[in-house]
Structures are given as C-alpha cells and as structure tokens.
Write an enzyme that holds these catalytic residues in place. Structure first.
Site, PDB file in Angstrom:
ATOM      1  N   ASP A   8      36.856  47.970  41.082  1.00  0.00           N
ATOM      2  CA  ASP A   8      37.686  48.824  40.226  1.00  0.00           C
ATOM      3  C   ASP A   8      37.737  50.238  40.795  1.00  0.00           C
ATOM      4  O   ASP A   8      36.964  51.121  40.410  1.00  0.00           O
ATOM      5  CB  ASP A   8      37.121  48.843  38.803  1.00  0.00           C
ATOM      6  N   ASP A  66      35.584  37.150  37.818  1.00  0.00           N
ATOM      7  CA  ASP A  66      35.355  38.579  37.633  1.00  0.00           C
ATOM      8  C   ASP A  66      34.065  38.780  36.832  1.00  0.00           C
ATOM      9  O   ASP A  66      33.470  37.829  36.323  1.00  0.00           O
ATOM     10  CB  ASP A  66      36.549  39.180  36.890  1.00  0.00           C
ATOM     11  N   GLU A  80      28.636  40.234  38.354  1.00  0.00           N
ATOM     12  CA  GLU A  80      27.451  40.867  38.959  1.00  0.00           C
ATOM     13  C   GLU A  80      26.127  40.288  38.433  1.00  0.00           C
ATOM     14  O   GLU A  80      25.162  40.286  39.227  1.00  0.00           O
ATOM     15  CB  GLU A  80      27.489  42.386  38.732  1.00  0.00           C
TER      16      GLU A  80
END
Length: 684
Positions: free
Chosen positions: A412, A332, A335
């Site tokens: 999300d 997670d 990015e």
C-alpha cells in the site's frame, strides 16, 4: 561457540554452529535441498572462483567482512533505495502503509543479500532462519543478529560467482523459479478498493474498450463479499458473479478476486464451521482455544497452514469459487494483519502445530512465512480447480522462495513523488531476491501520514509512463480516493496513459520471452542498470533507470515538474545504446521515459491490440539496432499463452540474426520447438 564450514558443490559453503537448527528452512522445502549436501569425504572442494569471504560467527550473530567498494543489494521488499550500504533492514513482514526510506521492514522479507565487489565478482548470502533478524550493512561489514537469544542459531549459506547475474540465477537453483505465467497476466490490470456493484465493473470494462485503451484484467476487492466473509458473494452487489465473468470474458477481460486469511468467527458461516470441525485454526498460547483477532469481518480466526490437513482443506475451498469463472486470485492481508493487536499481527506466542517437515512452534517463528504457506495452499487449490489453465496468484506478504507460488506488488504505497521513485528500486531488489514478477500500485494507493491523498494528473501520467515497463502493471487506489482510471485525470493524462499502455502491448512478445527465460534460468525481467557494466562504480546506486532484459533501457524522470533537485542519470559507457523515438504527439514526451536499445539487438514486437489474446500469431515487427559490425541478434518465444501444451514441446522459439549488406538488412531465422515454422512474410 565453535563453527564448522561445510563445502558443497558449485562453490557454495555453509557455516553452522553446534546450536544450529536441524530442520530445513521453509525456503528450501521440496526445492533443491540436495544442493546443500556436503561433498563426499573423499572429494576435495572445488577451488573457489574468488578468495572466500572472511566470516566470524558468534552466538546468534554473523559478521561478514567486506572488501572496499563492495555494493550490497537484495533483502526482498526494501524501501530504502537500491544500494543497501549504510542501511539497516529487519526481516519482519509488516502491514505498513506508511513505509518510507527509513522503514526497516515492509510486507515481505528475504534474509538474503547480493554482494558485488569492485571488479564485478559477486556472492550471495542467505541467513537461513524464519525468525526476525536485524541486518546492518556499514563500515565494510554485514552484521546479522537473531531477534531472540536463547533460541536455535541459524546457518549461513554463501556462494561465490564471477558476476551478479550468476549469483541471482544460482539463488533460483536453491529456492526455486517462477512458473511461466499466463500471457494475459503480463497485460495491463485495473483495480481499486473497490469496484461495486457489478454494473460498475461492466461500466469500467466498457469504458476501456470505447476509449481504445488496452486492458486485460479487472480486479475485485473485498466489497464483492457478503460482509467480508471470504469465499462468499454479496447477493445485492454481485448477485450473479458467473454472469459478470462471462460478460467480461466476452469483452476480452480476465478477472482477479480477493481472498484474505481471516475467517469470520460466526456459527453458520460455512468456512468457519468447516474449519472448526477440522480443527484448522492457529491456537492461543494455552494450546487449546483458537486465536481470535479483528480484521475486516470483525472477530476472525486464522488457518494454521503449517498443518498438512489445513492446507488441503484450504485448497479445497477454491473449487466452487473458481467455478464462477474466476481467472485469478489475490491473497491480501496475509502478513497476517490484525487490527486490535499492538504488534499488528497474531500473538507471537500463539501455537502452530506443524506438519510434514515443519515442526510445531510459536507464531514468532512462522510469522514471516505465514503468507507464503497460505499462497502455497491457495495455488494448490487453484491448480486443482482449473487443471488446464496456468494459475495467476498475487500475494501481499511473502518470504524468500515464495515467488514460486505467487507474484507480488509493493504494498500500500502513497500517491506522492517519493513513492513514485521508490517503486523502481523496490521492484529491482525484489527481482534480485528471486521475485521477478512484481510492480507497484501505479498512481499510488493513496494513504499518507495526513490521511487519504489522491494522485494528481501529472503524478499518474509520469507513473504510468514508466510503470508499464515493470514486470507487473496494475493501477490501484484506496477507498474514498477519487477515480483512478487513465481517463479520470483529463485528456492529456488519458493520452499519455494510452500511449504508454500501447507500448506495453507492442512489447508483449519481448516480455513473454523474458518471462520464459526467468522460468528456466531465474534471470530477473527488470534489472538494475549496473547489470550493463558490472565494474562501473558510477552505476551501482543509480535507481532512476533500469534494464528490461539485457537489450532495453528505461530512463525515468522521477521528480516533480520544475523540481531543481534532478541530476543527470548515469548511463553505461561500455556499449553503444541508441535512443528509441516515440511515434506520438510531442506533447506527451515529457511524461514518458526515455528508451534506449543496445546496439546489436533485435527486439520482437507486435501491432497494438486491446487485449493480449488478440495478438497471438500476429505479424512480428522487429526493432533492429546494428552493432559496429552491422549485425544484430535476438529471440522470440511463443506458445498458446495459457495451458501446459508448451511442456510437451508445443511452442516456437525463433532466433533472429540480422546483418547489414550494402545498406540492405538481411534476416535469417532458425527455430526450436514443434510449432510449424511461420511464413517468412510474417516478419517486418
């Protein structure tokens, strides 16, 4: 500048300028780069299937002229709907929990588009750069602009095919296919931020079994860690992670645990100490000091996955972690997200030092592939730690071609009706972009512009009603939201959830067969409804329905109850589709999607079990829908559900042909693979 067109095999063309980068894109590394080699000078190019596109290239900009009524799709994770005509997207991976229909970028990107002309003939386009590009589709043009004038130009790759499925399948020849996942990963997953302590995890598992709601996987978010330090466990909350996993395994559950890229900058923390000793961090613009940014643990440093030694070191961290009985991993925040940066990520001028086939450059060039390079290293470590098991890895960030390393979800999302609707086209465009293993957070993660928002019973019921038909099926919710398990919303929602999840488990043989097909051909598991009729313009923008494979259609009511903006879903008219009637209480029907099966199809199912492993080698129940000639066909792929024996021929493919003879169904079965042919009484 002048551009050159290079003809390659298989009706593929590459446009280059004299400024084009001379090193391969990360998408193509170690994949089939040979497909992009020019034809020999003494060999004439193949005659194109369709008239080649008109393309003009100026410095840092590519314009592709489109025929009237050409429909555009793809682009990876896009939140603007299924049809991209009239839209503008940017390839820039962004931690964006507030994404919506006007967002240009999301957690992952793919500089790729699928074009479908009026007659169904199709083409694929890759704008081959890892830098941010802006792609605008309007006025019968695709215009792609590089973000940085003065940097290297990018090549444009175009291939022509007779229909969109062939384009998508050839994309997988270029950038790779998914590996066949373990069977358990196709079941139902339950997650939240976070289940803790370990006694709470046991309670959730026990509740699923007591309520007879099938479930295969329970997820562990960041609260299992010691102060959010990756590869550690909190001594009070999770004193015995192996014991917890043993308990869950005995109950038929697998577990997936989170690992983020940010490493707490703290002397004495073994990951930080090892990384510093090995010089593994991304560097500041000065090229000397590690870049430092804040994430969950506070000040963090970040591995430079462009370096071979760093990727190898990172992979080696997984052995002790996996030895605790961990079945899957969740990468997670990759990015990568940085909390104290105006750009929400690493300084764009930070230094990546590069490695084999990857030149040294600034973060701006490698930002979009940071997550992909991370999961590549993670996958390597997971496979080495458990060499006899198929890995399962989920990633929030990714890039074109990264599906060969990890599954994904749509980030999300929010607990509202628009995000319920968006989850369908987002999954479909991901599938058209090569990522066939994806799904949303069912019920919504919970963040909104107004703060935390809980799912309502009706929202969760409707979402899980169709969410179980998407490739990846996981309910998840944010910290500080209410409970988000199927029984948390009252008896009606629990019953809807049970009925929906049971349908997923009933259809597991069909899904597993489709995933096997995806691993060999690159075909999406879930497909836009226009794949049933490529020429029907009325289907091109329909994103309230989708196909599972070619034989099952799912039609979804995406609007809130009593909402007056609902319109009739467009359905294909070129073939006959038969309504599937649920065998449930009628009070559940308004929450469940309509299902239709194509005439001439055989869909294999099994009796419902509480987890996937119990269903292996069970009775096969065939759903048969005859065509107008009284005939139906289908197939079923089976193997051990895990491991690699299937690569040595230890599997069984059953090919079914059912005919109607004076009202009597006659079944014929032929087989491939080395498994013993089952007794004919196995089929019903």
């Amino acid at each position: 500048p002048m551009y050159t067109r290079t003809a390659c095999n298989n009706n593929l063309y590459i446009w280059n300028t004299e400024y084009t980068i001379d090193h391969p894109s990360v998408s193509f590394s170690v994949i089939n780069d040979h497909l992009l080699e020019p034809l020999p000078v003494d060999q004439d190019p193949e005659e194109p299937l369709i008239t080649p596109l008109l393309l003009k290239q100026e410095l840092y900009t590519v314009t592709i002229e489109l025929e009237e009524l050409t429909s555009i799709y793809g682009g990876g994770e896009v939140s603007q709907g299924l049809l991209l005509n009239g839209k503008q997207i940017e390839t820039w991976n962004t931690d964006n929990p507030q994404y919506g229909r006007k967002s240009k970028s999301s957690y992952q990107s793919a500089p790729y588009l699928l074009g479908v002309r009026k007659d169904g003939s199709s083409f694929g386009v890759i704008f081959d750069t890892t830098y941010r590009i802006n792609i605008k589709i309007e006025n019968n043009e695709i215009v792609a602009k590089h973000s940085r004038v003065g940097l290297a130009d990018f090549r444009t790759i175009i291939w022509e095919r007779s229909n969109p499925m062939e384009v998508v399948q050839y994309l997988s020849e270029l950038v790779g296919k998914i590996a066949l996942p373990p069977l358990w990963s196709l079941g139902y997953h339950q997650c939240r931020w976070s289940y803790y302590p370990d006694t709470r995890v046991r309670e959730i598992a026990d509740e699923f079994r007591e309520r007879n709601i099938p479930c295969d996987v329970i997820w562990l978010d960041i609260h299992y860690m010691d102060g959010y330090r990756i590869f550690t466990f909190d001594d009070e909350r999770f004193p015995d992670p192996k014991g917890l996993n043993d308990y869950l395994h005995n109950e038929g559950f697998k577990t997936v645990w989170m690992i983020d890229p940010g490493v707490k900058k703290e002397d004495g923390f073994f990951v930080y100490d090892q990384g510093s000793e090995g010089d593994h961090w991304i560097l500041q613009e000065n090229g000397t000091d590690p870049y430092v940014g804040q994430v969950w643990p506070g000040n963090c440093v970040f591995p430079d996955f462009t370096r071979d030694s760093t990727a190898d070191w990172w992979a080696g961290l997984y052995q002790d972690f996996i030895d605790n009985g961990i079945d899957g991993v969740w990468n997670d925040m990759n990015e990568p997200a940085v909390f104290n940066s105006l750009t929400k990520t690493i300084d764009l001028h930070a230094i990546h030092r590069g490695g084999s086939g990857i030149p040294a450059s600034i973060h701006e060039e490698y930002h979009n592939v940071y997550g992909m390079l991370m999961i590549k290293a993670s996958l390597d470590g997971i496979k080495k730690a458990s060499p006899n098991k198929r890995p399962f890895l989920l990633s929030r960030s990714n890039y074109l071609g990264g599906h060969r390393y990890a599954a994904t979800w749509t980030g999300d999302n929010q607990s509202n009706w628009d995000h319920l609707h968006l989850s369908i086209p987002m999954v479909l465009n991901l599938g058209l972009s090569g990522q066939v293993f994806s799904g949303p957070d069912i019920g919504g993660f919970g963040f909104s512009a107004d703060g935390v928002m809980d799912a309502t019973p009706e929202l969760f019921a409707r979402w899980i009603g169709f969410g179980v038909y998407l490739p990846f099926v996981r309910a998840h919710t944010a910290e500080n939201t209410g409970d988000h398990e199927p029984w948390s919303f009252g008896e009606l929602t629990e019953n809807v959830s049970r009925a929906a999840i049971e349908m997923r488990y009933k259809l597991l043989p069909y899904y597993y067969t489709l995933f096997k097909e995806a691993s060999e051909l690159g075909s999406p598991v879930c497909r836009p409804i226009f794949f049933a009729d490529y020429k029907d313009q009325s289907l091109r923008s329909e994103d309230r329905a989708f196909l599972v494979g070619s034989d099952l259609m799912v039609l979804v009511d995406v609007y809130k109850k009593y909402d007056d903006c609902a319109t009739k879903i467009k359905e294909p008219q070129n073939e006959r589709w038969i309504e599937y009637l649920y065998q449930n209480d009628e009070t559940l029907s308004e929450y469940l999607p309509r299902l239709k099966i194509k005439a001439g199809s055989v869909i294999p199912t099994i009796p419902v079990h509480q987890h996937s492993q119990n269903g292996l080698n069970d009775t096969i129940e065939l759903i048969v829908v005859f065509d107008d000639n009284g005939r139906a066909t289908g197939s079923l792929y089976e193997d051990d559900g895990d491991g690699y024996n299937y690569q040595n021929g230890e599997y069984l493919i059953s090919h079914f042909t059912v005919t109607s003879n004076d009202g009597v169904a006659v079944l014929e079965v032929t087989y491939d693979g080395s498994w013993e042919h089952p007794d004919f009484g196995r089929y019903s």
